[in-house]
Enzyme design. Structure first.
Site, PDB file in Angstrom:
ATOM      1  N   THR A   1      -5.713  13.944   4.373  1.00  0.00           N
ATOM      2  CA  THR A   1      -4.716  14.896   4.868  1.00  0.00           C
ATOM      3  C   THR A   1      -4.771  16.202   4.082  1.00  0.00           C
ATOM      4  O   THR A   1      -4.788  17.297   4.663  1.00  0.00           O
ATOM      5  CB  THR A   1      -3.303  14.272   4.789  1.00  0.00           C
ATOM      6  OG1 THR A   1      -3.289  13.086   5.603  1.00  0.00           O
ATOM      7  CG2 THR A   1      -2.236  15.230   5.294  1.00  0.00           C
TER       8      THR A   1
ATOM      9  N   LYS B   1      -0.127   2.849  12.749  1.00  0.00           N
ATOM     10  CA  LYS B   1      -1.313   2.064  12.442  1.00  0.00           C
ATOM     11  C   LYS B   1      -1.457   0.865  13.391  1.00  0.00           C
ATOM     12  O   LYS B   1      -2.550   0.333  13.558  1.00  0.00           O
ATOM     13  CB  LYS B   1      -1.302   1.625  10.973  1.00  0.00           C
ATOM     14  CG  LYS B   1      -1.652   2.773   9.986  1.00  0.00           C
ATOM     15  CD  LYS B   1      -3.025   3.337  10.246  1.00  0.00           C
ATOM     16  CE  LYS B   1      -3.705   4.131   9.146  1.00  0.00           C
ATOM     17  NZ  LYS B   1      -3.059   5.189   8.446  1.00  0.00           N
TER      18      LYS B   1
ATOM     19  N   ARG C   1       6.603  10.396   1.838  1.00  0.00           N
ATOM     20  CA  ARG C   1       5.826  10.920   2.970  1.00  0.00           C
ATOM     21  C   ARG C   1       6.616  11.927   3.776  1.00  0.00           C
ATOM     22  O   ARG C   1       7.850  11.958   3.743  1.00  0.00           O
ATOM     23  CB  ARG C   1       5.470   9.770   3.923  1.00  0.00           C
ATOM     24  CG  ARG C   1       4.523   8.747   3.386  1.00  0.00           C
ATOM     25  CD  ARG C   1       3.098   9.101   3.736  1.00  0.00           C
ATOM     26  NE  ARG C   1       2.156   8.142   3.189  1.00  0.00           N
ATOM     27  CZ  ARG C   1       0.863   8.145   3.450  1.00  0.00           C
ATOM     28  NH1 ARG C   1       0.349   9.049   4.262  1.00  0.00           N
ATOM     29  NH2 ARG C   1       0.072   7.264   2.899  1.00  0.00           N
TER      30      ARG C   1
ATOM     31  N   SER D   1      -6.565   5.342   1.614  1.00  0.00           N
ATOM     32  CA  SER D   1      -5.291   5.987   1.332  1.00  0.00           C
ATOM     33  C   SER D   1      -5.321   6.711  -0.024  1.00  0.00           C
ATOM     34  O   SER D   1      -5.788   6.155  -1.015  1.00  0.00           O
ATOM     35  CB  SER D   1      -4.185   4.934   1.332  1.00  0.00           C
ATOM     36  OG  SER D   1      -2.947   5.571   1.197  1.00  0.00           O
TER      37      SER D   1
END
Ligand code: ATP
Ligand code: MN
Length: 532
Positions: free
Chosen positions: A244, A201, A323, A239
């Site tokens: 994804t 990021k 993650r 988020s």
């Protein structure tokens, strides 16, 4: 010690102020995984993936993200509690402390690219204290070919020292961790945190300043994929809203899952070379592509393993933000290079925990601009501490923490591009249905996928729409593979009066949030807001 079997190249680190370090240059992921395990910083899971703990920080720390205020940034950056100014002199002093800290150590150096479209490419050199952070850089940035490395000239430098702790009093930071961008020196300086997301990021934020101001390109916090007819779809969202998850669709080629640019030639290109997926409650049945991407080369973060080395994806005892990162080629169906044509469909994803917004609706240009500037989702408070009221969260451009410029600059570029390319814009609520968090339930993933696929196939052109009474959004009345009653949120609530009340409360939050943009918005945009 590991020998570098792939590439031999002497990297002069003295010019960075790092002296007498043992630098491992461009190690392979296998070598980095071995080094991580050897140092006791990670273990191999049964699937062959590497599992690490990122330490104190298991997520980004937006309050510790700074931008050096200098002649490049002072007039263009939108200084706020998101873009926090940092003194140039303090930066130099802190940089010296960090490079001192890395001196004499064993460190990991990697050259890589950001930007799959060569015209917009940035050359990045990453210097990491830890081998697994360097492996993350391998997974997430674009990997240069051997010949490209021979002539590689770094443009931006990422210096990443999770074990270094700042002294706020002396160094000018808020606390011991920091992520600081310096546009004049072209350095992202990250310390005191091992959360790998800060690395990707950091570069994303740098590109979000450079591309619009210097290259007439719109950077976007979105995922992207492309169908058989070369039709590109992009998915904006904060988020946890599904970028994804929903971009990994076996019937479409994945371009990327998080960061893209929309160029003046009207192409969409991925900044990255990998994906960074949430794995909380991951199942092979619901998310087969992501599940199968977890194999040698992937790095799992902050997950819990059982005694056999299997991951328990339901265990959130370290964090709910578990993650996995993996190179994009771990997904079967990808677009290579990661560049698509002009988008035909844009989805704004929101996880509305109030259960108010329709699961899919079609936006007018005014509504599209309004919702892009608003950037709404809801945060489910107290995921750990029992049931709590969700809180509305507004983040301009669906990514304010990464956007150094004023939101209207990105919004204007997007509006122009949308008009030029005659794109459909959809708002998709991947959040709650049948009531708010605590009463209703999260929208079924298979319904969300069915709605998106209907929109992509053009099926929703054929059906009739009804208008949401408060938000004015056009809601389809039928959609293949989705029960019709799901399409109108009001009809999913047992208590309709309670729905109307909640809808008004949410509309008021939208209005309150938008007040700060009113002066800069035209009639068309203002008409895109809720009607109360
Ligand atoms: P980030 O910017 O942090 O990477 P993201 O937008 O990529 O976030 P995802 O990683 O896709 O978000 O997370 C969405 C999460 O919500 C996943 O864990 C997914 O399994 C879950 N989920 C549950 N229901 C849905 C739904 N209907 N649509 C999308 N995701 C859903
Ligand atoms: Mn994501």
């Amino acid at each position: 010690m590991l020998a570098n079997t792939q590439i031999t190249k002497t990297i002069a680190l003295e010019k960075y102020g790092i002296r007498n370090a043992t630098a491992h240059y461009q190690l392979s992921p296998e070598e980095l995984q071995e080094a991580t395990i050897e140092k006791g910083q990670g273990v191999e899971t049964k699937s062959g993936a590497l599992a690490v703990n990122t330490g104190e920080f298991t997520g980004r720390s937006p309050k510790d993200r700074f931008i050096v205020k200098d002649e490049i940034t002072q007039d263009d950056v939108w200084w706020s509690d998101i873009n926090i100014p940092f003194d140039a002199g303090k930066f130099d002093a802190l940089y010296e402390k960090v490079t001192d800290y890395l001196s004499e150590k064993e460190i990991y150096v990697r050259d890589s690219f950001a930007g799959a479209d060569e015209k917009y490419r940035m050359n990045i050199r990453v210097i990491n204290e830890y081998p697994w952070s360097n492996m993350f850089a391998y997974n997430m940035f674009l990997r240069p070919e051997k010949e490209e490395l021979e002539t590689f000239k770094e443009e931006w430098l990422v210096v990443n020292a999770p074990g270094f702790e700042a002294d706020p009093e002396v160094d000018g930071t808020r606390q011991h961790n920091f992520a600081i961008l310096n546009f004049k020196k072209k350095i992202a300086l990250i310390g005191g945190t091992g959360y790998t997301g800060e690395i990707k990021k950091g570069i994303f934020s740098a590109l979000n300043f450079i591309l619009p101001t210097q290259k007439d390109t719109l950077p976007m916090h979105c995922s992207a994929n492309v169908g058989d007819d070369d039709d590109t779809a992009i998915f904006f969202g904060l988020s946890g809203t599904g970028k994804t998850t929903l971009s990994a669709d076996p019937s479409r080629k994945l371009i990327g899952d998080d960061e893209h640019g929309w160029t003046r030639e009207n192409k969409v290109f991925n900044f990255e070379g990998g994906c960074y997926a949430k794995v909380i409650n991951l199942t092979e049945e619901n998310e087969p592509d992501i599940y199968r991407a977890i194999r040698p080369g992937a790095i799992l973060e902050n997950v819990i393993l059982d005694e056999k080395g299997d991951v328990d994806f339901g265990d959130t005892s370290i964090t709910p933000n578990t993650r996995v990162s993996y190179p994009i080629h771990h997904i079967d169906n990808i677009r290579n290079p990661s560049v698509g044509e002009n988008p035909k469909n844009i989805f704004f994803l929101t996880a509305d925990a109030f259960g108010v917004l329709p699961p899919i609706s079609k936006l007018t240009p005014g509504q599209a601009a309004y919702h892009f500037i608003s950037g709404y989702t809801a945060k489910v408070a107290g995921t750990e501490a029992g049931i709590d009221e969700p809180v509305p969260s507004f983040s301009a451009c669906f990514g304010a923490p990464f956007m150094p410029l004023h939101p209207t600059r990105y919004a204007e570029m997007l509006s122009e591009k949308m008009k030029e390319s005659n794109v459909n814009v959809w708002l998709v609520n991947t959040g709650w249905t049948g009531g708010p968090y605590g009463v209703g339930s999260r929208m079924k993933l298979k319904y969300t996928r069915a709605m998106i696929n209907s929109a992509l196939r053009g099926d929703l052109e054929e059906v009739s729409f009804e208008q949401h009474p408060v938000f004015g959004l056009a809601m389809p009345t039928e959609c293949k593979n989705v029960p019709s009653e799901v399409l109108n949120p009001r009809s999913t609530w047992q208590d309709r009066k309670a729905y109307d009340k909640k809808a008004h409360t949410l509309a008021k939050s939208f209005n309150d949030n938008f007040r700060k943009y009113e002066k800069m918005a035209n009639e068309e945009i203002l008409s895109g807001g809720p009607k109360i």
